[in-house]
Write an enzyme that holds these catalytic residues in place. Sequence first.
Site, short mmCIF file in Angstrom:
data_model
loop_
_atom_site.label_atom_id
_atom_site.label_comp_id
_atom_site.label_asym_id
_atom_site.label_seq_id
_atom_site.Cartn_x
_atom_site.Cartn_y
_atom_site.Cartn_z
CD GLU A 55 -1.32 -2.35 2.12
OE1 GLU A 55 -2.13 -3.03 2.77
OE2 GLU A 55 -0.09 -2.60 2.10
CB CYS A 86 0.14 -3.03 8.74
SG CYS A 86 1.15 -1.71 8.03
#
Length: 131
Positions: A55, A86
């Site tokens: 990401e 996360c």
Amino acid sequence: MSLERWIELAWEVREHAYAPYSQFRVGAVLVGSQGQCFQGCNVENLSFGLTNCAERVALGSAVAAGVREICQVVVVADTEIPISPCGACRQVLAEFGNPEVWLVNRHRSEVFRLEDLLPRAREGILDRRGD
């Protein structure tokens, strides 16, 4: 571009992940407010703490291209249940809007708003309204 195409692109970029230690490959696609599409895959490091998540790799490309608002995020991994970004990725993504976040594995997908995965991301310790 459609959600199906974004998912396809995320699976494609996942194949380029650098994961020699964990063998855990992740692909991501971020879509900017003008429909721009940015891909990222995880890049591991022996120290693990210096590993870059898919990401944030995609977000770096988006920011380098001048994007300041993210509308969609797609994260793919070959896991039993779809994985979620996360905490660090959630916080970094929150700087660029409240996108839909699609979590996808080989069997199903789930969708959330980023604020549902990380409530009050823009307030935290900088929120002085309570003083």
